[in-house]
Design an enzyme around this catalytic site. Structure first.
Site, short mmCIF file in Angstrom:
data_model
loop_
_atom_site.label_atom_id
_atom_site.label_comp_id
_atom_site.label_asym_id
_atom_site.label_seq_id
_atom_site.Cartn_x
_atom_site.Cartn_y
_atom_site.Cartn_z
N TYR A 137 0.86 -1.19 0.00
CA TYR A 137 0.00 0.00 0.00
C TYR A 137 0.88 1.23 0.00
CZ TYR A 137 -2.90 3.82 1.70
OH TYR A 137 -3.53 5.03 1.83
N GLU A 225 -3.82 7.22 -3.79
CA GLU A 225 -3.49 5.90 -3.25
C GLU A 225 -3.19 4.91 -4.36
OE1 GLU A 225 -6.10 5.45 0.88
OE2 GLU A 225 -6.83 4.55 -0.97
#
Length: 411
Positions: A137, A225
């Site tokens: 991530y 993201e």
């Protein structure tokens, strides 16, 4: 989307964002009052590609036959992902793999038209499935506490970062980027080495971190993201997913981005309110709030929560003394079927209480009002305002606390 960047002037100017965050239960206005604009994954990936961030080859499809055609051009195994402006697509069944034409057709037929958190799937993204070794991530967002951009990375990719933060916060590496210098090379390398371990992979990861930061700043993003950033069995890093939100206050600098906006019914209401000089954000409660000033609005909602109620909205009429704005504010409040009572809390300064009172009387004439209205007026011309409202059906009180308690009792 093909012409997204034609004529787009990408600057490296950082945008100082003034947004108010309400960190109470009621959606926390993580919906930021300087409202965030979302775009689809396939659109965010096009922006990533522009900045040199590696993405898989993508095909956007709007019909089942287009998905089948995309499969024919594939390597034999494809991923089909629903394109809607919400998370949780995988859990809802909006992400499927297909290894032949029949599976591709069946998956497309299942995904098109499905409802995910109230949104209908009208487009899907198709790409060759990758042989994934590990998932990571990477995210960038504004941090009000440090007045900087916060870089967050984790080896727990592919799941919601909120769940990682809740269950295993130690697995998230956070780094505040000094806005004077940006993300420097040695910083990117150090973070990448902590994240990936292997120096060869870390070098590639550091480049992605720097490019993602440049993308975030240049595009005036409020959230960017990659989840997951995948490491393939061939040792390549690829942004398998992409998410970008943009600060509405900066969209005037990015007309090509603003053109991508897909407005939901709630957002239509908020945009219309903005045109009329009102700051409005819809929430989930039953008490409609009309207040002058952002700070007073937040305090009012806090008080409603404190006494056990739920605000239905954030509505700031601002510092104007135009009675017409009161009429429009009432229209917006009463358009929400969830509103069972309206609480008006006015602290008169530039906004005069007598003008608010006149606007309310005008609203009572023009609009069919079937819910009780509790009003507290104090400050400039409060006495005159109360006199104007004398004899009306409005419930006058003297304090915020009394107004909140009365409104809750009337729900």
């Amino acid at each position: 989307m093909v012409a997204l960047f034609i004529g787009l002037n990408v600057s490296r100017t950082a945008f100082s964002k003034s947004v108010y965050h309400l960190s109470i239960e009621y959606k926390s206005i993580g919906k930021e009052s300087a409202k965030k604009m979302k775009i689809h994954e396939y659109q965010a990936k096009e922006i990533f590609k522009f900045f040199g961030i590696p993405i898989p080859g993508n095909t956007v499809c709007a019909t089942v036959e287009e998905v089948v055609e995309a499969y024919r051009s594939s390597n034999g195994l494809i991923a089909i992902k629903a394109q809607v402006l919400v998370g949780g697509r995988g859990k809802a069944g909006g992400v499927k793999l297909a290894k032949n034409i029949d599976e591709a057709r069946d998956a497309a037929e299942a995904i098109f038209g499905m409802q995910i958190k109230g949104l209908t799937v009208e487009k899907v993204l198709v790409y060759n499935a990758l042989d994934i070794d590990k998932e990571f991530y990477i995210g960038l967002t504004n941090d009000r506490n440090t007045k900087s951009v916060m870089l967050m990375v984790s080896a727990e990719g592919g799941i919601e970062i909120e769940q990682v933060a809740k269950k295993s916060p130690e697995k998230i590496i956070k780094f505040s980027i000094d806005p004077r210098f940006g993300l420097m090379d040695f910083q990117a390398r150090n973070i990448a080495l902590k994240l990936f371990g292997d120096i060869k992979i870390a070098r590639k990861g550091a480049e992605i971190l720097k490019k993602l930061y440049r993308c975030y700043v240049d595009m005036d993003s409020s959230l960017t993201e990659i989840n997951p950033l995948v490491l393939t069995s061939e040792g390549e890093l690829v942004a398998l997913d992409a998410k970008m939100n943009f600060d509405d206050n900066a969209l005037y600098r990015h007309p090509d981005i603003e053109a991508l906006r897909e407005v939901t019914p709630d957002e239509e209401e908020e945009i219309e309110a903005k045109r009329k000089g009102l700051s409005f954000i819809k929430l989930d409660g039953e008490i409609g709030c009309m207040v002058n000033g952002a700070g007073l609005a937040m305090a009012t909602m806090d008080l409603i929560k404190l006494y056990g109620g739920n605000p239905a909205n954030f509505l700031d009429i601002g510092g104007s003394s135009n009675p017409e704005k009161i009429v429009e504010a009432m229209r917006i409040l009463l358009s929400d079927d969830n509103v069972k009572v309206v609480m008006i809390n006015i602290f008169g300064g530039i906004t005069r209480c007598d003008d608010v009172a006149r606007g309310l009387l005008e609203a009572l004439k023009r609009i069919s009002i079937t819910v009780p209205i509790v009003i507290r007026l104090t400050g400039t011309n409060a006495k005159e305002g109360k006199e104007i409202l004398a004899g009306s059906d409005l419930i006058n009180v003297d304090s915020m606390g009394e107004a909140a308690r009365k409104a809750i009792s009337l729900v």
